[in-house]
Design an enzyme around this catalytic site. Structure first.
Site, PDB file in Angstrom:
ATOM      1  N   ASP A 134       0.831  -1.207   0.000  1.00 38.41           N
ATOM      2  CA  ASP A 134       0.000   0.000   0.000  1.00 38.41           C
ATOM      3  C   ASP A 134       0.866   1.258   0.000  1.00 38.41           C
ATOM      4  OD1 ASP A 134      -2.398   1.411   0.006  1.00 38.41           O
ATOM      5  OD2 ASP A 134      -2.503   1.504   2.184  1.00 38.41           O
ATOM      6  N   CYS A 189     -20.595 -13.794  -3.927  1.00 36.69           N
ATOM      7  CA  CYS A 189     -21.497 -12.976  -3.110  1.00 36.69           C
ATOM      8  C   CYS A 189     -22.959 -13.389  -3.293  1.00 36.69           C
ATOM      9  CB  CYS A 189     -21.348 -11.496  -3.454  1.00 36.69           C
ATOM     10  SG  CYS A 189     -19.811 -10.754  -2.854  1.00 36.69           S
ATOM     11  N   CYS A 242     -13.170   1.905   9.607  1.00 39.52           N
ATOM     12  CA  CYS A 242     -14.490   1.297   9.782  1.00 39.52           C
ATOM     13  C   CYS A 242     -14.420  -0.140   9.291  1.00 39.52           C
ATOM     14  CB  CYS A 242     -15.532   2.082   8.980  1.00 39.52           C
ATOM     15  SG  CYS A 242     -17.211   1.418   9.068  1.00 39.52           S
ATOM     16  N   CYS A 245     -18.591  -3.336   6.992  1.00 39.62           N
ATOM     17  CA  CYS A 245     -18.886  -4.224   5.862  1.00 39.62           C
ATOM     18  C   CYS A 245     -18.235  -5.591   6.035  1.00 39.62           C
ATOM     19  CB  CYS A 245     -18.476  -3.583   4.537  1.00 39.62           C
ATOM     20  SG  CYS A 245     -16.729  -3.177   4.387  1.00 39.62           S
TER      21      CYS A 245
END
Length: 351
Positions: A134, A189, A242, A245
């Site tokens: 990253d 999914c 966060c 999800c």
């Protein structure tokens, strides 16, 4: 083929839970998808994404001579006695994204990638490579998908059938003509939309589409200015990133906890009291975030985030006093967020 097999074995010996190899090319469709995302302004203030878009989609543009990319996956979720979802129902404590509770994963992963490169060099002699965690215009999730490490879910995170999504990714760009893995596994999914429904700010605007400008991870980490007022209540007690999800994703029933002690929580940040955090001096902040991903915020944005969380906390004399002590903070950004938080408590009193 033998070298590719050895690289995977060496990677697993270093603690990576999966290692895959992909071509150093993402294809025109991936470039078009990136271009549409950027054209829609969904990258927010992350202007470097637009500036380096071509290099992001074409690995050989970033590192000339790159032929293959070795992608690795490392479990990062710490073992916890308390369900992280429970913390979101206790607004007096701050929620830190689980990957950031221990040592900075960039350093943890990069050290192991370097050891993998050294092992390859010992076997084949000097070769061209660069390690990324990253840290450059690298499309790590599509590369990892192409290397067979998982599929990209509707929340845009990589998901492994046998490992969920609680992991971090790294890459070795190499000039080695290695055989590549078969390619992306099929998406799994189905009709599930748990991640879309749970997102506090509606940042997952459609399946497989994320608007970073609405994402709490972007708002609390990447954004340098004020957090938009329209999202402050939705931020809740999330002070760094966060996980919502991922917390609801059914595939994370199979997620592994981190084997490395580097990811164990430090300084009690797995369930810290917000009033205690807001009392930290800058020296305390620097000391308690040393070697942590939290350090990238800087003291001002740290206080900004905690002020918003305190504005969402239950009204109490202790919370009010903590905010009042920062009412005249030297930072205009902190002062503005403190004023908002105090106004929230006053509004609740009136109602």
């Amino acid at each position: 083929a033998r070298l590719a097999s050895d690289i995977k074995a060496w990677g697993r010996a270093l603690g990576f839970e999966a290692v895959g190899i992909a071509r150093a090319a993402l294809g025109r469709e991936e470039e078009r998808r990136l271009a549409r995302w950027l054209a829609g302004g969904r990258h927010g203030e992350m202007r470097y994404m637009a500036r380096l878009a071509t290099a992001r989609a074409r690995p050989a543009k970033l590192v000339p001579g790159t032929l293959t990319v070795v992608s690795v996956r490392l479990a990062c979720r710490p073992a916890e006695g308390r369900d992280p979802r429970d913390l979101l129902d206790h607004p007096e404590v701050g929620y830190v994204a689980r990957y950031a509770l221990g040592r900075d994963y960039h350093r943890v992963l990069r050290r192991r990638l370097q050891k993998l490169a050294d092992r390859i060099e010992a076997a084949v002699g000097p070769f061209g490579y660069r390690a990324f965690v990253d840290s450059a215009p690298v499309m790590e999730k599509p590369l990892a998908r192409n290397a067979g490490l998982g599929f990209i879910g509707k929340h845009t995170n990589l998901v492994a059938e046998g490992g969920g999504s609680w992991f971090v990714l790294g890459e070795l760009y190499t000039d080695l003509p290695l055989p590549v893995d078969p390619g992306p596994p099929p998406g799994r999914c189905g009709r599930c939309r748990a991640c879309l429904d749970v997102c506090p700010t509606g940042a997952i605007v459609a399946p497989y589409q994320l608007d970073a400008r609405r994402c709490i991870s972007y708002l609390t980490i990447e954004l340098h200015g004020p957090i938009p007022v329209e999202f402050r209540r939705a931020v809740g007690n999330r002070i760094f990133g966060c996980d919502d999800c991922q917390l609801v994703c059914p595939w994370n029933r199979f997620a592994r906890t981190a084997a490395l002690p580097d990811f164990s929580p430090r300084h009690g940040l797995d369930a810290p009291r917000l009033v205690d955090l807001f009392a930290w001096t800058e020296a305390e902040y620097l000391s308690r975030t040393e070697g942590s991903a939290l350090r990238r915020l800087g003291y001002e944005r740290w206080l900004r985030n905690v002020a918003v969380a305190l504005g969402n906390a239950a009204t109490s004399p202790e919370v009010r006093a903590a905010l009042e002590r920062r009412r005249e903070d030297p930072s205009p950004i902190v002062r503005e967020h403190v004023a908002w938080a105090l106004a929230e408590h006053e509004a609740r009193d009136r109602s």
